[in-house]
Design an enzyme around this catalytic site. Structure first.
Site, PDB file in Angstrom:
ATOM      1  N   ASP A  95       0.905  -1.527  -0.238  1.00 16.25           N
ATOM      2  CA  ASP A  95       0.357   0.043  -0.168  1.00 16.25           C
ATOM      3  C   ASP A  95       0.874   1.422   0.018  1.00 16.25           C
ATOM      4  OD1 ASP A  95       1.173   0.103   2.791  1.00 16.25           O
ATOM      5  OD2 ASP A  95      -0.539  -0.518   3.663  1.00 16.25           O
ATOM      6  N   GLU A 117      -0.450  -8.958  -1.326  1.00 13.18           N
ATOM      7  CA  GLU A 117      -0.960  -8.299  -0.458  1.00 13.18           C
ATOM      8  C   GLU A 117      -2.521  -7.616  -0.557  1.00 13.18           C
ATOM      9  OE1 GLU A 117       1.517  -7.085   3.900  1.00 13.18           O
ATOM     10  OE2 GLU A 117       0.392  -5.311   3.145  1.00 13.18           O
ATOM     11  N   GLU A 131      -2.310   5.108   2.519  1.00 13.04           N
ATOM     12  CA  GLU A 131      -2.386   4.031   2.074  1.00 13.04           C
ATOM     13  C   GLU A 131      -3.479   3.375   1.648  1.00 13.04           C
ATOM     14  OE1 GLU A 131      -0.778   5.274   5.128  1.00 13.04           O
ATOM     15  OE2 GLU A 131       1.542   5.048   4.982  1.00 13.04           O
ATOM     16  N   HIS A 207       5.382   5.800  13.157  1.00 15.91           N
ATOM     17  CA  HIS A 207       6.054   7.279  11.840  1.00 15.91           C
ATOM     18  C   HIS A 207       4.787   6.861  10.972  1.00 15.91           C
ATOM     19  CE1 HIS A 207       4.926   3.936   8.568  1.00 15.91           C
ATOM     20  NE2 HIS A 207       5.240   3.024   9.771  1.00 15.91           N
ATOM     21  N   ARG A 209       1.961   8.753   8.576  1.00 12.96           N
ATOM     22  CA  ARG A 209       2.107  10.045   8.491  1.00 12.96           C
ATOM     23  C   ARG A 209       0.627  10.971   8.970  1.00 12.96           C
ATOM     24  NH1 ARG A 209       4.727   9.851   3.917  1.00 12.96           N
ATOM     25  NH2 ARG A 209       5.250  11.751   2.627  1.00 12.96           N
ATOM     26  N   HIS A 240      12.107   5.472  13.696  1.00 12.77           N
ATOM     27  CA  HIS A 240      11.913   5.669  11.732  1.00 12.77           C
ATOM     28  C   HIS A 240      13.142   7.015  11.354  1.00 12.77           C
ATOM     29  CE1 HIS A 240      10.560   6.487   8.510  1.00 12.77           C
ATOM     30  NE2 HIS A 240       9.441   5.508   8.407  1.00 12.77           N
TER      31      HIS A 240
HETATM   32  C1  UD1 Z   1       6.596   5.104   4.038  1.00  8.79           C
HETATM   33  C2  UD1 Z   1       5.025   4.565   3.131  1.00  8.79           C
HETATM   34  C3  UD1 Z   1       4.696   4.461   4.392  1.00  8.79           C
HETATM   35  C4  UD1 Z   1       5.293   2.929   4.868  1.00  8.79           C
HETATM   36  C5  UD1 Z   1       6.626   3.431   5.777  1.00  8.79           C
HETATM   37  C6  UD1 Z   1       7.320   1.902   5.913  1.00  8.79           C
HETATM   38  C7  UD1 Z   1       4.003   5.919   1.614  1.00  8.79           C
HETATM   39  C8  UD1 Z   1       3.159   7.063   0.979  1.00  8.79           C
HETATM   40  N1  UD1 Z   1       4.105   5.721   2.993  1.00  8.79           N
HETATM   41  O1  UD1 Z   1       6.399   5.505   4.751  1.00  8.79           O
HETATM   42  O2  UD1 Z   1       3.307   3.162   3.771  1.00  8.79           O
HETATM   43  O3  UD1 Z   1       4.711   2.001   6.157  1.00  8.79           O
HETATM   44  O4  UD1 Z   1       7.509   4.592   4.034  1.00  8.79           O
HETATM   45  O5  UD1 Z   1       8.312   3.043   6.897  1.00  8.79           O
HETATM   46  O6  UD1 Z   1       4.061   5.067   0.145  1.00  8.79           O
HETATM   47  N2  UD1 Z   1      13.759   8.538   5.726  1.00  8.79           N
HETATM   48  C9  UD1 Z   1      15.567   7.970   5.637  1.00  8.79           C
HETATM   49  N3  UD1 Z   1      15.995   7.333   4.832  1.00  8.79           N
HETATM   50  C10 UD1 Z   1      15.451   6.437   5.041  1.00  8.79           C
HETATM   51  C11 UD1 Z   1      13.507   6.171   4.843  1.00  8.79           C
HETATM   52  C12 UD1 Z   1      12.970   7.498   4.839  1.00  8.79           C
HETATM   53  O7  UD1 Z   1      16.026   9.668   5.426  1.00  8.79           O
HETATM   54  O8  UD1 Z   1      16.086   5.098   4.514  1.00  8.79           O
HETATM   55  C13 UD1 Z   1      12.935   9.955   5.423  1.00  8.79           C
HETATM   56  C14 UD1 Z   1      13.765  10.949   4.146  1.00  8.79           C
HETATM   57  O9  UD1 Z   1      13.561  12.623   5.256  1.00  8.79           O
HETATM   58  C15 UD1 Z   1      12.034  11.022   4.250  1.00  8.79           C
HETATM   59  C16 UD1 Z   1      11.406  10.824   4.688  1.00  8.79           C
HETATM   60  O10 UD1 Z   1      11.918   9.452   5.603  1.00  8.79           O
HETATM   61  O11 UD1 Z   1      11.723  12.179   3.048  1.00  8.79           O
HETATM   62  C17 UD1 Z   1      10.132   9.805   4.587  1.00  8.79           C
HETATM   63  O12 UD1 Z   1       9.617   8.700   3.531  1.00  8.79           O
HETATM   64  P1  UD1 Z   1       8.526   8.541   3.510  1.00  8.79           P
HETATM   65  O13 UD1 Z   1       9.075   6.966   2.433  1.00  8.79           O
HETATM   66  O14 UD1 Z   1       8.220   9.538   2.707  1.00  8.79           O
HETATM   67  O15 UD1 Z   1       7.929   7.873   4.301  1.00  8.79           O
HETATM   68  P2  UD1 Z   1       7.024   7.314   4.998  1.00  8.79           P
HETATM   69  O16 UD1 Z   1       7.100   7.845   6.557  1.00  8.79           O
HETATM   70  O17 UD1 Z   1       8.688   6.293   5.099  1.00  8.79           O
HETATM   71  N1  UDP Z   2      11.456  -2.889  11.325  1.00  9.55           N
HETATM   72  C1  UDP Z   2      12.932  -3.333  11.254  1.00  9.55           C
HETATM   73  N2  UDP Z   2      13.337  -2.134  12.065  1.00  9.55           N
HETATM   74  C2  UDP Z   2      12.780  -1.681  12.780  1.00  9.55           C
HETATM   75  C3  UDP Z   2      11.448  -1.426  12.727  1.00  9.55           C
HETATM   76  C4  UDP Z   2      10.636  -2.196  11.723  1.00  9.55           C
HETATM   77  O1  UDP Z   2      13.317  -4.248  10.461  1.00  9.55           O
HETATM   78  O2  UDP Z   2      13.418  -0.683  13.173  1.00  9.55           O
HETATM   79  C5  UDP Z   2      10.513  -4.104  10.229  1.00  9.55           C
HETATM   80  C6  UDP Z   2       9.519  -4.979  10.956  1.00  9.55           C
HETATM   81  O3  UDP Z   2       9.896  -5.781  11.903  1.00  9.55           O
HETATM   82  C7  UDP Z   2       8.607  -4.861  10.225  1.00  9.55           C
HETATM   83  C8  UDP Z   2       8.842  -4.016   8.896  1.00  9.55           C
HETATM   84  O4  UDP Z   2      10.495  -3.431   8.865  1.00  9.55           O
HETATM   85  O5  UDP Z   2       8.801  -6.027   8.917  1.00  9.55           O
HETATM   86  C9  UDP Z   2       7.622  -3.029   9.127  1.00  9.55           C
HETATM   87  O6  UDP Z   2       8.051  -1.616   8.628  1.00  9.55           O
HETATM   88  P1  UDP Z   2       6.912  -0.280   8.680  1.00  9.55           P
HETATM   89  O7  UDP Z   2       6.320  -0.623  10.771  1.00  9.55           O
HETATM   90  O8  UDP Z   2       8.141   1.207   9.435  1.00  9.55           O
HETATM   91  O9  UDP Z   2       5.742   0.330   8.390  1.00  9.55           O
HETATM   92  P2  UDP Z   2       4.473  -0.713   7.756  1.00  9.55           P
HETATM   93  O10 UDP Z   2       4.715  -2.209   8.400  1.00  9.55           O
HETATM   94  O11 UDP Z   2       3.640  -0.194   9.247  1.00  9.55           O
HETATM   95  O12 UDP Z   2       3.976  -0.391   6.936  1.00  9.55           O
END
Ligand code: UD1
Ligand code: UDP
Length: 367
Positions: A95, A117, A131, A207, A209, A240
């Site tokens: 999603d 999924e 999502e 984490h 949004r 995160h």
């Molecule tokens: C994204 C997904 C969310 C998922 C989550 C898992 C969307 C809209 N959101 O949200 O569905 O649950 O990932 O964690 O698709 N960043 C880093 N390094 C990284 C990753 C992220 O610095 O490796 C920072 C960056 O500044 C980035 C921000 O986090 O701009 C947000 O990342 P983004 O993928 O937009 O949103 P998530 O909250 O991670």
């Molecule tokens: N996870 C991880 N390290 C972390 C936090 C989460 O490996 O510090 C794993 C967790 O076990 C799961 C996945 O990442 O497999 C979930 O990711 P997240 O919570 O970021 O996203 P969501 O499932 O909410 O989309």
């Protein structure tokens, strides 16, 4: 058959890597991996764990990226790659905005999409945001739907998506066979100091949004209150990398002796931590699927869930983001052994660890 798996965030990678490894076992299938790079460090951690090297990385991540730039960057950068490879099927997962944008890019090239999924629904397009809309649109575009549960299949049928639905289980359960070990030694330095055998550990993550800002502050205040009332309990919170998350968390719960704030954990550390902790408090989707398999109660820090199976089974409870509610619900589980036992059942509604094989079989049957 050329199968092109496109994913870009940590949870997609955790759930797609076992499938990629399964597909690579079949010589009838050429499986290529394209990362969008929506995540960077958190994605490469997972790729390293599974030992998978991507064929393409669109490398789109920007600091504090917006939904629009994520979507448009993926559409623009994926198009020439799809044009060059022209796979028979594009596989996307779940999603995220990567899932939706990659599905849309494939649709524009008239390449069939397989959605891993498929069929999860919260029923509210603004929660989780974006999502719920991402998965609705991805399911609409997809030709093949790999639904983790019967409930997910029913959701698809109720929307008029009738053909090509396969109930497979969730590939997250498959991932455990790569990550969970009996005498596991943690790699994160802070986890080496956690006394799993002496103290109860509460694992916290947040984490989403829609929780950024005041809801996340309220969650942290609830954790802070619990940490003061229960000095004999340790709270482990892998934070995160989103700066908006880090600012809120470090402002409220930094420098508290029984709260361990860590960098994102690699997947083996995380899965083994889940298997050893006492209780989980999270707004994550994936953790709601992983925890029940280990008999760990989950308090969901959201107002809804698209994973009702574990709620029905009694191991997951939706508690919202209000500080007082979070405190009260956690207190119940920390004080009352009966309440704890009722939730701590090893129930796994998400499959038997063979979901990837079922998806591979379904793909092979298309030949
Ligand atoms: C994204 C997904 C969310 C998922 C989550 C898992 C969307 C809209 N959101 O949200 O569905 O649950 O990932 O964690 O698709 N960043 C880093 N390094 C990284 C990753 C992220 O610095 O490796 C920072 C960056 O500044 C980035 C921000 O986090 O701009 C947000 O990342 P983004 O993928 O937009 O949103 P998530 O909250 O991670
Ligand atoms: N996870 C991880 N390290 C972390 C936090 C989460 O490996 O510090 C794993 C967790 O076990 C799961 C996945 O990442 O497999 C979930 O990711 P997240 O919570 O970021 O996203 P969501 O499932 O909410 O989309």
């Amino acid at each position: 058959m050329k199968v092109f798996a496109v994913f870009g965030t940590r949870p997609e990678a955790v759930k797609m890597c076992p499938l990629v490894l399964e597909l690579k076992k079949h010589k009838e299938i050429e499986c290529l991996v394209c990362l969008t790079g929506q995540h960077r460090e958190m994605l490469s951690q997972v790729m390293e764990t599974f030992g998978i090297k991507a064929d393409y990385n669109l490398d789109i991540m920007r600091n504090r990226q917006t939904l629009t730039t994520v979507t448009t960057d993926i559409l623009e950068r994926l198009e020439p790659v799809l044009y060059r490879e022209m796979p028979n099927v594009v596989l996307v997962h779940g999603d995220t905005t990567t899932s939706y944008a990659a599905a849309l890019a494939a649709f524009y090239r008239q390449i069939p999409v397989g959605h891993v999924e498929a069929g999860l629904r919260s029923g509210d397009i603004y929660s989780p945001f974006p999502e719920e809309m991402n998965r609705l649109m991805t399911d609409r575009i997809a030709t093949y739907h790999y639904a983790p549960t019967e409930q997910n299949r029913r959701n698809l049928l109720s929307e008029g998506i009738a053909g090509n639905i396969y109930v497979t289980g969730n590939t997250v359960i498959d991932a455990f066979s790569y990550t969970v070990k009996k005498n596991y030694i943690f790699q994160n330095a802070k986890l080496k100091h956690v006394s799993f055998w002496k103290r109860r550990i509460v694992l916290v993550t947040a984490h989403r949004r829609e929780n950024l800002g005041q809801p996340l502050i309220s969650i942290c205040q609830g954790i802070k209150r619990l940490s003061r009332e229960y000095p004999d309990v340790d709270f482990v919170y892998p934070v995160h990398l989103n700066p908006a998350v880090r600012e809120a968390v470090y402002a409220v719960i930094d420098n508290i002796p029984n709260i361990f704030l860590t960098e994102p954990l690699n997947v083996p550390d995380m899965h083994n931590l889940i298997s050893r902790c006492y209780l989980i408090m999270t707004d994550s989707g994936g953790l709601q699927e992983e925890a029940p398999a280990f008999g760990k109660p989950v308090l969901v820090l959201r107002t809804e869930t698209e994973r009702p199976e574990a709620v029905t089974a009694g191991t997951v409870k939706v508690v919202g983001v209000d500080e007082a509610a979070i405190y009260q619900e956690a207190k119940k589980l920390l004080d009352n052994p009966d309440a704890y036992r009722q939730m701590a059942q090893a129930i796994n509604p998400y499959g038997d660890g063979h979901a990837s094989e079922r998806i591979a079989e379904a793909l092979l049957a298309l030949k």
